[in-house]
Design a protein around this motif. Sequence first.
Motif, PDB file in Angstrom:
ATOM      1  N   PRO A 135       0.299 -11.602   2.129  1.00 20.74           N
ATOM      2  CA  PRO A 135       1.183 -10.810   2.442  1.00 20.74           C
ATOM      3  C   PRO A 135       1.718 -11.101   4.472  1.00 20.74           C
ATOM      4  CG  PRO A 135       0.357  -9.773   1.082  1.00 20.74           C
ATOM      5  CD  PRO A 135      -0.826 -10.362   1.400  1.00 20.74           C
ATOM      6  N   GLU A 136       2.462 -11.307   5.089  1.00 14.39           N
ATOM      7  CA  GLU A 136       2.650 -11.819   6.041  1.00 14.39           C
ATOM      8  C   GLU A 136       2.309 -10.577   6.492  1.00 14.39           C
ATOM      9  OE1 GLU A 136       6.718 -11.395   4.227  1.00 14.39           O
ATOM     10  OE2 GLU A 136       4.964 -11.921   3.508  1.00 14.39           O
ATOM     11  N   ARG A 137       2.897  -9.463   6.769  1.00 18.03           N
ATOM     12  CA  ARG A 137       2.414  -8.197   7.086  1.00 18.03           C
ATOM     13  C   ARG A 137       1.683  -7.443   6.404  1.00 18.03           C
ATOM     14  NH1 ARG A 137       8.131  -8.982   6.831  1.00 18.03           N
ATOM     15  NH2 ARG A 137       7.875  -6.980   5.918  1.00 18.03           N
ATOM     16  N   GLY A 138       1.286  -6.505   7.778  1.00 16.04           N
ATOM     17  CA  GLY A 138       0.372  -5.005   7.138  1.00 16.04           C
ATOM     18  C   GLY A 138      -1.400  -5.465   7.433  1.00 16.04           C
ATOM     19  N   GLY A 139      -2.311  -4.236   7.341  1.00 21.66           N
ATOM     20  CA  GLY A 139      -3.430  -4.124   7.508  1.00 21.66           C
ATOM     21  C   GLY A 139      -3.700  -3.439   6.237  1.00 21.66           C
ATOM     22  N   HIS A 140      -5.217  -2.701   7.175  1.00 20.31           N
ATOM     23  CA  HIS A 140      -5.923  -1.950   5.475  1.00 20.31           C
ATOM     24  C   HIS A 140      -5.074  -0.664   5.367  1.00 20.31           C
ATOM     25  CE1 HIS A 140      -9.904  -1.584   3.918  1.00 20.31           C
ATOM     26  NE2 HIS A 140     -10.097  -0.190   4.804  1.00 20.31           N
ATOM     27  N   PHE A 141      -4.894  -0.574   5.385  1.00 20.68           N
ATOM     28  CA  PHE A 141      -3.580   0.601   5.151  1.00 20.68           C
ATOM     29  C   PHE A 141      -2.776  -0.080   4.329  1.00 20.68           C
ATOM     30  CE2 PHE A 141      -6.719   2.215   8.236  1.00 20.68           C
ATOM     31  CZ  PHE A 141      -7.394   2.862   7.255  1.00 20.68           C
ATOM     32  N   ALA A 142      -2.804  -0.962   4.043  1.00 17.53           N
ATOM     33  CA  ALA A 142      -0.990  -1.979   4.498  1.00 17.53           C
ATOM     34  C   ALA A 142       0.217  -1.123   3.348  1.00 17.53           C
ATOM     35  CB  ALA A 142      -0.958  -2.647   2.967  1.00 17.53           C
ATOM     36  N   ALA A 143      -0.648   0.328   2.171  1.00 15.80           N
ATOM     37  CA  ALA A 143       0.840   1.020   1.519  1.00 15.80           C
ATOM     38  C   ALA A 143       1.137   2.104   2.102  1.00 15.80           C
ATOM     39  CB  ALA A 143       0.048   2.039  -0.015  1.00 15.80           C
ATOM     40  N   PHE A 144       0.861   2.214   3.786  1.00 16.41           N
ATOM     41  CA  PHE A 144       1.596   3.017   4.471  1.00 16.41           C
ATOM     42  C   PHE A 144       1.995   2.000   5.501  1.00 16.41           C
ATOM     43  CE2 PHE A 144       2.507   6.153   7.768  1.00 16.41           C
ATOM     44  CZ  PHE A 144       3.125   7.587   7.028  1.00 16.41           C
ATOM     45  N   GLU A 145       1.416   1.417   5.862  1.00 15.54           N
ATOM     46  CA  GLU A 145       1.912   0.752   7.295  1.00 15.54           C
ATOM     47  C   GLU A 145       3.197  -0.302   7.050  1.00 15.54           C
ATOM     48  OE1 GLU A 145      -1.103  -2.317   9.687  1.00 15.54           O
ATOM     49  OE2 GLU A 145      -2.445  -1.227   7.767  1.00 15.54           O
TER      50      GLU A 145
END
Length: 389
Positions: free
Chosen positions: A357-367
């Motif tokens: 995915p093009e956006r998001g990090g370690h906490f993707a479900a929240f970010e």
Amino acid sequence: MPDTPFAPEPFAPQTAPEEIEDLRTRLRMTRWPDAPEDAGWSLGIDLDYLRELVAYWADGFDWPAQEAALARLPRFRAQVGGLGIHFVHARAVAPAGPVLPLVLCHGWPDSFWRYAKVVSLLTDPGAHGADPADAFDVVVPDMPGFGYSDRPTGPPLSSIDVAGLWAELMRGLGYERFGAAGGDMGSHVSRYLALDHPDRVAAVHRTDAGLPVFAGDPATLTAEERAWFAEVATWGATEGAYGAMHRTKPQTAAAALNDSPAGLAAWIVEKLHGWSDGGVDRGYTRDEILTLLSIYWFTGTIGSSMRMYHANSAIHAGQLTRRVEVPSGFSLFRGDVVRPPRAWLERTTNTVRVTEPERGGHFAAFEEPELYARELREFFRPYRGTGAA
């Protein structure tokens, strides 16, 4: 089988006013360290950022309002494996086809908070512009020693132990077969659910593969895998001090962090900043950050959460190198840390889908909750009709 009858009870905690005032007093009395001029985030927490956050936590943040917002989630507590476990259990809304039960497994430094934004996206996709046929029954438990679940009084539990508890929890809720998803330590819990309960786990989705453990011939590794191993070693040397402390001397850090809310904020927020896509200012509001910190503070679980690293460090290498044969998917978000190459995923799991995915990090479900929910809907779509409610 459970030692006692499975009897979930609704759960909506309310923090006593005197506890909130004690927190505010501690925050106002913070004894601040010095910092080199213009250090920013280069040496850890940005002290200027922390000062502003602590000031708002003390005199602007409305914890009762955030606590009430969390109470709108369908939350329960029940005895599982002799421990009181807190969990969200949200059923699919107006499903248009078979419903797949899904257990979402969090990591550190978080709790059920990690998935608070995606529950409605997964249970009621039709209300969010997605296909109603992709609805899930969603279960989000707090691991023992995290959030509102009991803290083990004996030895800390490992990811293997927690996977066993979640299998028991899902059976207690009436789900003989289900999907599992997670990130960070939740990735390990999901992995052990698939390894130890393959007859019950329809498929498993993860946002990372953890740190690599390899017992084979190094000559069989691809160039991409060898480069990743080197990247992981560099990351561990520059970013892994927290983990070494958690694995070896968690009680030493706990004595400070459980007493100082400013210290607790520094320990956790530095990770939110370093592990998120674009840093802490992009992925979270101040209220969202302080909700996470307040859960840790008022439950007193920073020490017990860190002790899980100690338990995981004792897992035998043979467990760490077992291959997952349950169909597995990975969403490797752009801003996450130590993202594995596909060759490693296919070496260690029955990998059927990998996306970036093009956006998001370690906490993707929240970010990036909408993007994360879309990843889960698309991955689990072929495995519907395999759960029992």
